[in-house]
Design a protein around this motif. Structure first.
Motif, mmCIF file in Angstrom:
data_model
loop_
_atom_site.group_PDB
_atom_site.id
_atom_site.type_symbol
_atom_site.label_atom_id
_atom_site.label_comp_id
_atom_site.label_asym_id
_atom_site.label_seq_id
_atom_site.Cartn_x
_atom_site.Cartn_y
_atom_site.Cartn_z
ATOM 1 N N ALA A 1 39.990 48.162 43.369
ATOM 2 C CA ALA A 1 40.378 47.769 42.011
ATOM 3 C C ALA A 1 41.889 47.554 41.941
ATOM 4 O O ALA A 1 42.362 46.587 41.315
ATOM 5 C CB ALA A 1 39.924 48.824 41.003
ATOM 6 N N ALA A 2 42.649 48.425 42.609
ATOM 7 C CA ALA A 2 44.106 48.273 42.634
ATOM 8 C C ALA A 2 44.495 46.976 43.334
ATOM 9 O O ALA A 2 45.381 46.241 42.869
ATOM 10 C CB ALA A 2 44.750 49.476 43.329
ATOM 11 N N GLU A 3 43.832 46.675 44.442
ATOM 12 C CA GLU A 3 44.112 45.417 45.165
ATOM 13 C C GLU A 3 43.782 44.224 44.287
ATOM 14 O O GLU A 3 44.523 43.241 44.252
ATOM 15 C CB GLU A 3 43.326 45.364 46.482
ATOM 16 N N TRP A 4 42.658 44.285 43.564
ATOM 17 C CA TRP A 4 42.267 43.174 42.677
ATOM 18 C C TRP A 4 43.372 42.925 41.646
ATOM 19 O O TRP A 4 43.788 41.789 41.428
ATOM 20 C CB TRP A 4 40.941 43.487 41.997
ATOM 21 N N ARG A 5 43.825 44.008 41.007
ATOM 22 C CA ARG A 5 44.876 43.872 39.999
ATOM 23 C C ARG A 5 46.165 43.316 40.618
ATOM 24 O O ARG A 5 46.820 42.448 40.045
ATOM 25 C CB ARG A 5 45.147 45.215 39.314
ATOM 26 N N ALA A 6 46.525 43.802 41.794
ATOM 27 C CA ALA A 6 47.740 43.330 42.468
ATOM 28 C C ALA A 6 47.607 41.861 42.860
ATOM 29 O O ALA A 6 48.559 41.082 42.722
ATOM 30 C CB ALA A 6 48.025 44.192 43.699
ATOM 31 N N THR A 7 46.437 41.471 43.312
ATOM 32 C CA THR A 7 46.196 40.076 43.694
ATOM 33 C C THR A 7 46.293 39.174 42.474
ATOM 34 O O THR A 7 46.903 38.098 42.529
ATOM 35 C CB THR A 7 44.827 39.935 44.392
ATOM 36 N N GLU A 8 45.693 39.585 41.365
ATOM 37 C CA GLU A 8 45.770 38.789 40.141
ATOM 38 C C GLU A 8 47.220 38.680 39.660
ATOM 39 O O GLU A 8 47.653 37.614 39.219
ATOM 40 C CB GLU A 8 44.881 39.391 39.051
ATOM 41 N N ALA A 9 47.981 39.770 39.766
ATOM 42 C CA ALA A 9 49.391 39.741 39.363
ATOM 43 C C ALA A 9 50.195 38.820 40.287
ATOM 44 O O ALA A 9 51.069 38.074 39.825
ATOM 45 C CB ALA A 9 49.972 41.152 39.368
#
Length: 166
Positions: free
Chosen positions: A114-122
């Motif tokens: 989930a953290a990677e997803w958020r970082a990727t979207e950012a």
């Protein structure tokens, strides 16, 4: 000497650079997993893993609908994810139905995913801010153009004028 584009039409491709760009970015995401010692995880699995975490066990049909994929495509992906140890199937409401659920291995890293997803979207938003015409706008504009005339119809029109199509 004949034009190489006439002999091999694959020499020209408007979409290949986009596919190569996406493959390169997916490879960078995969490198993030490797750096974090999350072995055997493909970036293409993360959407389904996060969806299963958020919504709980689902049938392949339910999962496919939730991520806007065909049952056939999701069935193949679930088989690969099961083989890699990220999901398993459990009995549903009755003995005939099966639900896909996360394995302990997936649950152990789901917060990191989930953290990677958020970082990727950012990071994607940051990239879009740096370019004059954001990809999300390109996609929306293409979708609107395809509402006016489908890609199928556009291809069919070109083929109707090509003597090799017949």
């Amino acid at each position: 000497m004949p034009d190489p584009h006439e002999l091999d039409p694959t020499q020209q491709s408007l979409w290949r650079p986009l596919r190569l760009l996406q493959a390169s970015m997916d490879a960078d995401i995969a490198r993030v997993y490797t750096d974090a010692r999350i072995d055997g995880l493909k970036p293409s699995y993360v959407l389904e893993l996060l969806r299963l975490h958020a919504r709980g066990p689902m049938t392949i049909t339910e999962l496919a609908e939730s991520v806007n994929r065909t049952h056939s495509a999701l069935s193949q992906k679930v088989a690969a994810m099961r083989e890699a140890g990220w999901v398993e199937t459990v009995e549903g409401r009755d003995a005939r139905s099966k639900k896909v659920t996360l394995t302990d291995n997936a649950r152990a890293v789901i917060g990191r995913l989930a953290a990677e997803w958020r970082a990727t979207e950012a990071a994607a938003a940051e990239l879009e801010a740096e370019i004059p015409y954001p990809l999300s706008r390109v996609v929306t504009d293409i979708e609107r153009a395809l509402e006016r005339k489908s890609f199928h119809d556009r291809i069919a029109e070109k083929l109707a004028r090509d003597p090799e199509w017949g």
